[in-house]
Scaffold this active site. Structure first.
Site, PDB file in Angstrom:
ATOM      1  N   GLY A  78       0.972  -1.262  -0.376  1.00 58.58           N
ATOM      2  CA  GLY A  78       0.110   0.468  -0.173  1.00 58.58           C
ATOM      3  C   GLY A  78       1.222   1.216   0.150  1.00 58.58           C
ATOM      4  CD  GLN A  82       3.088   5.822   2.742  1.00 59.18           C
ATOM      5  OE1 GLN A  82       2.310   5.885   2.099  1.00 59.18           O
ATOM      6  NE2 GLN A  82       3.852   5.181   3.014  1.00 59.18           N
ATOM      7  CB  CYS A 111       4.642   2.134   7.561  1.00 60.35           C
ATOM      8  SG  CYS A 111       4.310   3.618   6.773  1.00 60.35           S
ATOM      9  CG  LEU A 112       5.978   0.788   1.519  1.00 61.54           C
ATOM     10  CD1 LEU A 112       5.826   0.923   0.240  1.00 61.54           C
ATOM     11  CD2 LEU A 112       7.394  -0.466   1.574  1.00 61.54           C
ATOM     12  CG  HIS A 171      -1.284   1.082   7.624  1.00 61.34           C
ATOM     13  ND1 HIS A 171       0.200   0.694   8.209  1.00 61.34           N
ATOM     14  CD2 HIS A 171       0.201   2.659   6.344  1.00 61.34           C
ATOM     15  CE1 HIS A 171       1.406   1.754   8.263  1.00 61.34           C
ATOM     16  NE2 HIS A 171       1.061   2.211   7.517  1.00 61.34           N
ATOM     17  CD  GLU A 172      -1.237   2.997   2.567  1.00 62.54           C
ATOM     18  OE1 GLU A 172      -0.693   3.625   2.930  1.00 62.54           O
ATOM     19  OE2 GLU A 172      -0.387   1.549   2.793  1.00 62.54           O
ATOM     20  CG  HIS A 194       0.617   7.209   5.092  1.00 62.34           C
ATOM     21  ND1 HIS A 194       1.012   7.453   5.893  1.00 62.34           N
ATOM     22  CD2 HIS A 194       0.244   5.658   5.178  1.00 62.34           C
ATOM     23  CE1 HIS A 194       1.892   6.361   6.286  1.00 62.34           C
ATOM     24  NE2 HIS A 194       1.227   5.073   5.631  1.00 62.34           N
TER      25      HIS A 194
HETATM   26 ZN    ZN Z   1       2.373   3.599   5.940  1.00 63.87          ZN
END
Ligand code: ZN
Length: 174
Positions: free
Chosen positions: A46, A51, A94-95, A136-137, A140
């Site tokens: 995701g 991000q 998370c990236l 989660h996304e 962000h």
């Molecule tokens: Zn994330």
């Protein structure tokens, strides 16, 4: 399609609230293409636009990718219209918080309305891992990271580690 750079914590942009997309046009679609390519390359399941440094309410997901077939999902201006009272727990990463994982509890089902890749209004009943990933996304888009749900001590430790990693990476690059 172009690979974009993924921002990592600590970075003030990741704490910014993203704004709604007015029209899903070619520019928005090409951003989504880039996001998807960047996510697959990372690899991740995701990615939110913020991000890659774009404060727009867009997320891309593909929770099936690991099984070999690509099933990308695009969410523009997603809104949770219903959440279940029951929770489930997943170990999240998370990236933007590389190498860190923690168990996070979230509602195990949610109904989400959004615009798809073509700007068409859609609704989805998400459960299990998909529900967790969407939430989660969507965090962000509000400038929230999963580490915000941890104790202050744990969160501070993780941010310290990440800051240290960043310095090391910079030294190698220079
Ligand atoms: Zn994330």
């Amino acid at each position: 399609m172009t690979l974009r750079q993924i921002l990592t914590e600590p970075n003030s942009m990741l704490r910014q609230k993203s704004t709604p997309v007015q029209i899903v046009d070619k520019d928005v679609q090409s951003l989504m293409d880039d996001m998807l390519e960047t996510m697959y390359a990372a690899p991740g399941i995701g990615l939110a636009a913020i991000q890659v440094g774009v404060p727009k309410r867009i997320i891309v997901l593909d929770i099936n990718h690991k099984e070999g077939s690509k099933k990308p999902m695009f969410f523009v201006n997603p809104e949770i219209i219903e959440k279940s009272k029951n929770n489930s727990t997943y170990e999240e990463g998370c990236l933007s918080v590389p190498g860190q994982f923690a168990e996070i509890e979230r509602p195990d089902r949610c109904n989400v309305k959004y615009l798809d890749y073509y700007g068409q209004p859609k609704e989805i009943k998400a459960e299990g891992m998909l529900a967790t990933c969407i939430q989660h996304e969507m965090d962000h888009l509000e400038g929230i990271l999963f580490i915000d749900y941890l104790s202050k001590l744990k969160k501070t430790m993780i941010i310290k580690k990440l800051s240290k990693q960043k310095k090391t990476i910079e030294r190698i690059v220079v």
